[in-house]
Design a protein around this motif. Structure first.
Motif, PDB file in Angstrom:
ATOM      1  N   CYS A  66      37.367 -29.164 -14.867  1.00 48.12           N
ATOM      2  CA  CYS A  66      37.813 -27.766 -14.836  1.00 48.12           C
ATOM      3  C   CYS A  66      37.116 -26.993 -15.941  1.00 48.12           C
ATOM      4  CB  CYS A  66      39.330 -27.675 -14.952  1.00 48.12           C
ATOM      5  SG  CYS A  66      40.012 -28.515 -16.380  1.00 48.12           S
ATOM      6  N   THR A  67      35.865 -26.671 -15.698  1.00 43.49           N
ATOM      7  CA  THR A  67      35.057 -25.983 -16.710  1.00 43.49           C
ATOM      8  C   THR A  67      34.498 -24.685 -16.166  1.00 43.49           C
ATOM      9  OG1 THR A  67      33.050 -27.121 -16.033  1.00 43.49           O
ATOM     10  CG2 THR A  67      34.358 -28.162 -17.765  1.00 43.49           C
ATOM     11  N   GLU A  68      34.202 -23.805 -17.074  1.00 45.08           N
ATOM     12  CA  GLU A  68      33.506 -22.570 -16.745  1.00 45.08           C
ATOM     13  C   GLU A  68      32.495 -22.347 -17.860  1.00 45.08           C
ATOM     14  OE1 GLU A  68      34.322 -17.802 -16.180  1.00 45.08           O
ATOM     15  OE2 GLU A  68      35.984 -19.148 -16.510  1.00 45.08           O
ATOM     16  N   ILE A  69      31.270 -22.127 -17.510  1.00 45.72           N
ATOM     17  CA  ILE A  69      30.222 -21.919 -18.506  1.00 45.72           C
ATOM     18  C   ILE A  69      30.147 -20.427 -18.822  1.00 45.72           C
ATOM     19  CG2 ILE A  69      27.784 -22.259 -19.049  1.00 45.72           C
ATOM     20  CD1 ILE A  69      29.491 -24.840 -18.483  1.00 45.72           C
ATOM     21  N   VAL A  70      30.203 -20.109 -20.100  1.00 46.52           N
ATOM     22  CA  VAL A  70      30.099 -18.731 -20.547  1.00 46.52           C
ATOM     23  C   VAL A  70      28.924 -18.658 -21.505  1.00 46.52           C
ATOM     24  CG1 VAL A  70      31.242 -16.859 -21.773  1.00 46.52           C
ATOM     25  CG2 VAL A  70      32.572 -18.366 -20.298  1.00 46.52           C
ATOM     26  N   ASP A  71      27.848 -18.011 -21.063  1.00 46.00           N
ATOM     27  CA  ASP A  71      26.638 -17.936 -21.879  1.00 46.00           C
ATOM     28  C   ASP A  71      26.676 -16.779 -22.870  1.00 46.00           C
ATOM     29  OD1 ASP A  71      25.471 -20.109 -20.600  1.00 46.00           O
ATOM     30  OD2 ASP A  71      24.708 -18.836 -18.998  1.00 46.00           O
ATOM     31  N   ILE A  72      27.165 -15.623 -22.437  1.00 48.82           N
ATOM     32  CA  ILE A  72      27.124 -14.420 -23.259  1.00 48.82           C
ATOM     33  C   ILE A  72      28.509 -13.798 -23.302  1.00 48.82           C
ATOM     34  CG2 ILE A  72      26.104 -12.129 -23.502  1.00 48.82           C
ATOM     35  CD1 ILE A  72      23.774 -13.198 -21.782  1.00 48.82           C
ATOM     36  N   PRO A  73      29.036 -13.491 -24.488  1.00 48.52           N
ATOM     37  CA  PRO A  73      30.350 -12.851 -24.550  1.00 48.52           C
ATOM     38  C   PRO A  73      30.330 -11.503 -23.840  1.00 48.52           C
ATOM     39  CG  PRO A  73      29.493 -13.319 -26.752  1.00 48.52           C
ATOM     40  CD  PRO A  73      28.454 -13.728 -25.766  1.00 48.52           C
ATOM     41  N   SER A  74      31.460 -11.148 -23.217  1.00 46.24           N
ATOM     42  CA  SER A  74      31.545  -9.890 -22.488  1.00 46.24           C
ATOM     43  C   SER A  74      31.644  -8.689 -23.428  1.00 46.24           C
ATOM     44  CB  SER A  74      32.768  -9.911 -21.574  1.00 46.24           C
ATOM     45  OG  SER A  74      32.642 -10.921 -20.633  1.00 46.24           O
ATOM     46  N   TYR A  75      32.252  -8.889 -24.571  1.00 46.76           N
ATOM     47  CA  TYR A  75      32.435  -7.796 -25.513  1.00 46.76           C
ATOM     48  C   TYR A  75      32.061  -8.285 -26.895  1.00 46.76           C
ATOM     49  CZ  TYR A  75      35.012  -5.831 -21.654  1.00 46.76           C
ATOM     50  OH  TYR A  75      35.348  -5.363 -20.427  1.00 46.76           O
ATOM     51  N   ILE A  76      31.528  -7.392 -27.684  1.00 48.81           N
ATOM     52  CA  ILE A  76      31.088  -7.736 -29.030  1.00 48.81           C
ATOM     53  C   ILE A  76      32.249  -7.668 -30.016  1.00 48.81           C
ATOM     54  CG2 ILE A  76      29.503  -7.110 -30.895  1.00 48.81           C
ATOM     55  CD1 ILE A  76      28.159  -8.219 -28.332  1.00 48.81           C
ATOM     56  N   GLN A  77      33.103  -6.672 -29.881  1.00 48.26           N
ATOM     57  CA  GLN A  77      34.160  -6.462 -30.853  1.00 48.26           C
ATOM     58  C   GLN A  77      35.300  -7.451 -30.666  1.00 48.26           C
ATOM     59  OE1 GLN A  77      35.019  -2.339 -30.204  1.00 48.26           O
ATOM     60  NE2 GLN A  77      33.497  -1.724 -31.699  1.00 48.26           N
ATOM     61  N   ASP A  78      36.007  -7.725 -31.759  1.00 44.53           N
ATOM     62  CA  ASP A  78      37.127  -8.657 -31.714  1.00 44.53           C
ATOM     63  C   ASP A  78      38.465  -7.978 -31.473  1.00 44.53           C
ATOM     64  OD1 ASP A  78      35.576 -10.926 -32.114  1.00 44.53           O
ATOM     65  OD2 ASP A  78      35.640 -10.694 -34.281  1.00 44.53           O
ATOM     66  N   ILE A  79      38.512  -6.655 -31.623  1.00 41.19           N
ATOM     67  CA  ILE A  79      39.751  -5.921 -31.387  1.00 41.19           C
ATOM     68  C   ILE A  79      39.451  -4.680 -30.547  1.00 41.19           C
ATOM     69  CG2 ILE A  79      40.984  -6.725 -33.429  1.00 41.19           C
ATOM     70  CD1 ILE A  79      40.198  -4.129 -34.820  1.00 41.19           C
ATOM     71  N   ALA A  80      40.448  -4.234 -29.825  1.00 38.60           N
ATOM     72  CA  ALA A  80      40.296  -3.037 -28.996  1.00 38.60           C
ATOM     73  C   ALA A  80      41.673  -2.441 -28.769  1.00 38.60           C
ATOM     74  CB  ALA A  80      39.653  -3.391 -27.658  1.00 38.60           C
ATOM     75  N   THR A  81      41.676  -1.250 -28.236  1.00 34.96           N
ATOM     76  CA  THR A  81      42.909  -0.607 -27.813  1.00 34.96           C
ATOM     77  C   THR A  81      42.873  -0.501 -26.303  1.00 34.96           C
ATOM     78  OG1 THR A  81      43.094   0.649 -29.868  1.00 34.96           O
ATOM     79  CG2 THR A  81      44.321   1.468 -27.982  1.00 34.96           C
TER      80      THR A  81
END
Length: 176
Positions: A38-53
Motif C-alpha cells: 500500500c504505497t504511493e510515490i510522491v516525487d514533488i510536494p504539492s505546496y511549498i509552505q508549511d502553513i496556510a489558511t
C-alpha cells in the motif's frame, strides 16, 4: 567481500530506498496489511509552505481554519500524533499527488478529530465525525467513501458546530 556482506549492503540500499518512497495510504487494504502493498510515490510536494489558511463556504457562513500542511512522507506519517490539544480553528491538511480513496487511523493520536475528505475541485466529498483516539490494537481504519486528493483533520465537533457538510467548498490561501 563475503556473500553475507553483499546481502546486507544490498538489503540496506533497498530498505533505505523504500523508506524514502513509502507513503502510508492503505485505503483499499484490510486491517492486516503489508506495508509494501500500500504505497504511493510522491516525487514533488504539492505546496511549498508549511502553513496556510483555509476557508470553507458552508450555507451563508465562511469558516476560517489555520492549517499545517502535510505534503511529504514524514509529515503525513506523524500527522497529529502525540498532540494533547489543537486550537479550535486549527487543523492539518494532508495533500496528495493524486485522487483516490484515503484511509486514516487514530493510532497514537490523543485527541478526537473530524476527518473531511476533499476532491480535486476542493469540494468536501465525505466526512467522518468524532473519530476517537485508538487506545489499543487493532485500530480501525476510516476510509473515504470516494476518491479524495486532500484530507482535512480538525477537532471533533468542529464540523457539526460550523454546519460543514458534504458539497461545501474549501478554499486554500497560502500565508504570506
Amino acid at each position: 567481500m563475503s556473500k553475507n556482506r553483499w546481502v546486507i549492503v544490498i538489503a540496506s540500499i533497498v530498505l533505505g530506498t523504500l523508506q524514502i518512497e513509502i507513503m502510508y495510504d492503505c485505503s483499499l487494504q484490510e486491517r492486516n496489511f503489508n506495508i509494501l502493498s500500500c504505497t504511493e510515490i510522491v516525487d514533488i510536494p504539492s505546496y511549498i509552505q508549511d502553513i496556510a489558511t483555509l476557508s470553507i463556504d458552508s450555507d451563508s457562513t465562511t469558516i476560517v481554519i489555520d492549517v499545517e500542511i502535510a505534503d511529504d512522507l514524514q509529515e503525513q506519517i506523524i500527522g497529529l500524533m502525540f498532540r494533547s490539544s489543537l486550537d479550535w480553528n486549527d487543523g492539518m491538511l494532508f495533500v496528495y499527488e493524486s485522487e483516490k480513496k484515503r484511509s486514516f487511523w487514530m493510532k497514537n493520536t490523543l485527541i478526537p478529530l473530524d476527518l473531511l475528505f476533499v476532491d480535486t475541485n476542493f469540494r468536501i466529498i465525505d466526512i467522518k465525525e468524532n473519530v476517537q483516539p485508538c487506545l489499543s490494537d487493532p485500530c480501525p481504519n476510516y476510509v473515504s467513501n470516494i476518491a479524495a486528493k486532500y484530507v482535512l483533520e480538525v477537532n471533533a465537533g468542529f464540523t457539526n458546530m460550523n454546519n460543514i457538510k458534504v458539497g461545501d467548498l474549501v478554499m486554500w490561501n497560502p500565508k504570506t
